[in-house]
Design an enzyme around this catalytic site. Structure first.
Site, PDB file in Angstrom:
ATOM      1  N   GLY A 170       0.820  -1.216   0.000  1.00 19.33           N
ATOM      2  CA  GLY A 170       0.000   0.000   0.000  1.00 19.33           C
ATOM      3  C   GLY A 170       0.846   1.253   0.000  1.00 19.33           C
ATOM      4  NE  ARG A 171       3.538   1.621   5.529  1.00 17.29           N
ATOM      5  CZ  ARG A 171       3.831   0.855   6.567  1.00 17.29           C
ATOM      6  NH1 ARG A 171       4.906   0.082   6.538  1.00 17.29           N
ATOM      7  NH2 ARG A 171       3.061   0.856   7.636  1.00 17.29           N
ATOM      8  CE1 TYR A 228      -2.576   8.549   2.189  1.00 17.09           C
ATOM      9  CE2 TYR A 228      -4.963   8.567   2.417  1.00 17.09           C
ATOM     10  CZ  TYR A 228      -3.838   8.753   1.652  1.00 17.09           C
ATOM     11  OH  TYR A 228      -3.972   9.149   0.364  1.00 17.09           O
ATOM     12  CD  GLU A 229      -2.331   2.772   2.357  1.00 19.52           C
ATOM     13  OE1 GLU A 229      -1.405   2.028   1.993  1.00 19.52           O
ATOM     14  OE2 GLU A 229      -3.325   3.027   1.666  1.00 19.52           O
ATOM     15  N   GLY A 230       0.436   4.348   7.687  1.00 17.83           N
ATOM     16  CA  GLY A 230       1.659   4.494   8.460  1.00 17.83           C
ATOM     17  C   GLY A 230       2.159   5.925   8.374  1.00 17.83           C
TER      18      GLY A 230
END
Lengths: 378, 263
Positions: A240-241, A361-363
């Site tokens: 995702g990152r 988001y997503e970390g």
């Protein structure tokens, strides 16, 4: 590296699509918080929604670098549309493809690839953000499946998604080792989607709460194995990152393109402001940094494509650098626009608001530093 | 059903500039594109594929670079692509081009419908479609807006001119030239692009591969030749009137137009 003729034709498709379908709607999508349903359908028609899925499941059979390039190009015009694609593909389609049974793939992938269905991913909870292992949603095993209770927040695409990848603990005594992934369909009794968040940026993406009140799922809803959920979540987020890093680079490129156009037109002291060395130096630095970030994204996308072990590190670096570049570029470009940039008559303030989420988001960027430090200080 | 669709690669004239000194087109750095009317024609052909399962064969003439638009046509859904490329074709005017296309089309029998764009944005002649039809001794309908294929082997064709449309019934095989502004071409697809490069080949045909009298090809077969190209020049500097109201301005413009016998 010289681009192949195939990649050039792919870029031509993306350019045509973005210019015709994405860019003209971007301001309205933001201002009125419109989830661009028609654009999503069209992304399905041209093959973006299932881009790396094999043809047998209705996908286009393309590579991860091609996927990342799509997110980047779309985000250069509209970051909301970019994250809709990224969350759908990286966080829902990909785990089904990688961990799903043949039956699950055959059931879910064709509609997710065609754009008929939109996908989402539910990991974050009110008390489990960066500390994702602290899941409070509970899935209790019963004879014919599972009973779900709990809630999720900040779930991208939630208001329009048909298929959700949901994480829950199956045994609080075991904790993180009991975290398990499930496939949940919209409309399952007891499952409700809360009202959308009123956000600073990416306002066209639908971000909502999910509530599970004695949701009953059959055994076939299990994705992967019991207890494999935390590993699935972390690996899915590595992929995702790559998408979010591509989105960040896209936002930066979009901002630079708008600024180049503006500084050539805007005159002060009888000269276009592009003639001033401050403008030139600022833009030169921003452009170079954006291209550097783009190379990190390409490297991370290639690592995902080749299933390399250091994907986690490469994706974290791409996202950390990409997000910070997006924030710096949009902030400094807005400064070059001056007062006009602060108004909604120009897209630059939207880009600055959109850029901020890529650091969260997503970390968060702090999580990316934890991942990078963990890899280099071992 | 076999549909043959002729495509031309042209410079993107929206990006073209004219050399202010020489008055010639600056072609350097100008991207090449599929001629817009031809792309509309391809869309019409692909709709016949969607509806009736027609085989869509695309045909172009030009240097090897023109394989680009054939790959693009593959990525949109075309089934087969042929490029006529040979120095014997070089320097062709519209008639010699039509002669080459007709020679290739003869080799593609049996066919049902031949579709071309109305005209190309570089030459703007609109002659190649009609000339090809004449050389093949086929019926032709130009300025086509839409068409409906009938199972009895005829087509109901809507032909649009200035202020009216005609609906014509024609027997196939027929040559149609399509209006770009009436048809919205589809996008390529990602899977189509991959297939275009990984699974499909552009067939390259030389002059001896087609059914034609070679003296009708290329520069030698061209009765017309371009003597000179030049840009449009502004004829006069024009008048500027400062500090006039809108009403006064309108009156001045009207008077000027009447004065020049334009009104």
């Amino acid at each position: 590296m010289e681009k192949t003729a195939e990649f050039k034709l792919y870029e031509k498709l993306l350019d045509e699509f973005v210019e015709t379908e994405v860019k003209p709607r971007a301001a309205e999508v933001d201002e009125l918080e419109i989830f661009p349903v028609d654009t999503v359908k069209k992304m399905g028609e041209i093959g973006l929604m299932g881009i790396c899925v094999p043809k047998e499941y209705g996908g286009a059979g393309a590579s991860v670098p091609m996927y990342a390039h799509a997110v980047r190009k779309i985000s250069s015009a509209c970051a909301s549309t970019g994250v809709i694609l990224s969350a759908h593909f990286s966080l829902c389609v990909t785990p089904i493809l990688e961990y799903g049974t043949p039956e699950q793939k055959a059931k879910y992938l064709p509609k997710l690839c065609s754009g008929e269905h939109v996908g989402a991913f539910g990991l974050t909870e009110p008390n489990a953000g960066t500390d994702a292992s602290g899941q409070q949603t509970l899935a209790t095993e019963v004879e014919d499946g599972w009973i779900f209770n709990g809630s999720k927040i900040f779930i991208t695409n939630a208001g329009y998604a048909d298929v959700f990848i949901i994480f829950a603990m199956t045994d609080r005594n075991i904790g993180v080792k009991s975290i398990t992934a499930f496939i949940l369909e919209r409309g399952t009794p007891g499952f409700t989607v809360g009202k959308p968040e009123n956000k600073m940026g990416i306002r066209g993406s639908s971000t909502c709460e999910l509530i599970f009140d004695n949701v009953h799922l059959g055994k076939e809803a299990l994705l992967g194995k019991v207890g494999q959920g935390f590993s699935i979540a972390m690996k899915t987020l590595d992929g995702g990152r790559v998408g979010i890093a591509a989105q960040a680079v896209g936002i930066a490129e979009g901002a630079i393109n708008e600024t180049i156009k503006y500084v050539k037109e805007r005159k002060q002291f009888n000269r276009p402001i592009a003639a001033f060395q401050n403008t030139q130096f600022v833009l030169a630095s921003l452009y170079a940094k954006t291209q550097a970030a783009a190379l990190l994204v390409e490297q991370a996308a290639e690592a995902k494509e080749q299933k390399l072990k250091d994907l986690s590190l490469k994706a974290a670096m791409a996202k950390l650098v990409g997000a910070e570049v997006a924030m710096e570029v949009t902030t400094k470009c807005l400064q070059l626009f001056g007062g006009y940039g602060y108004t909604r008559d120009y897209p630059i303030e939207r880009m600055m608001r959109d850029a901020k989420i890529t650091e969260i988001y997503e970390g968060t960027s702090e999580v990316q530093r934890m991942v990078i430090a963990g890899a280099i200080l071992r | 059903m076999r549909v043959i669709c002729c495509l031309k690669q042209v410079p993107d004239t929206t990006e073209i500039k004219i050399d202010p000194v020489k008055g010639t087109l600056i072609r350097e750095g100008v991207p090449s594109i599929m001629n817009p009317d031809d792309k509309a024609g391809l869309e019409v052909a692909l709709q016949l594929k969607d509806k009736y399962g027609a085989e869509v064969v695309v045909l172009s003439m030009g240097p090897m670079q023109a394989t680009e638009i054939i790959r693009e046509a593959f990525a949109m859904g075309a089934d087969r692509g042929i490029l006529l490329s040979d120095f014997k074709f070089a320097g062709a005017d519209t008639l010699a081009t039509s002669s080459a296309l007709a020679g290739a089309i003869r080799k593609l029998e049996p066919y049902d419908i031949i579709i071309m764009g109305r005209q190309a944005i570089d030459g703007d002649t609109a002659q190649v479609g009609p000339e090809t039809a004449e050389l093949l001794d086929l019926p032709q309908v130009s300025y086509v807006k839409s068409l409906e294929y009938k199972e009895d082997g005829t087509c109901l064709v809507t032909r649009k001119v200035e202020d009216r449309s005609y609906v014509l019934r024609v027997k196939t095989p027929v040559v149609l030239t399509v209006l770009g502004e009436e048809v919205e071409p589809r996008y390529m697809s990602v899977a189509g692009i991959l297939k275009a490069f990984r699974e499909m080949e552009v067939e390259i045909w030389s002059a001896d591969k087609i059914d034609v009298d070679v003296t009708t090809l290329g520069l030698k077969g061209s009765p017309t030749q371009v003597k000179q190209s030049f840009g449009k020049q502004l004829k006069a500097a024009g008048h500027t009137y400062d500090n006039v109201s809108a009403a006064e301005g309108a009156k001045l413009i009207l008077e000027a137009l009447i004065d020049k016998n334009l009104l």
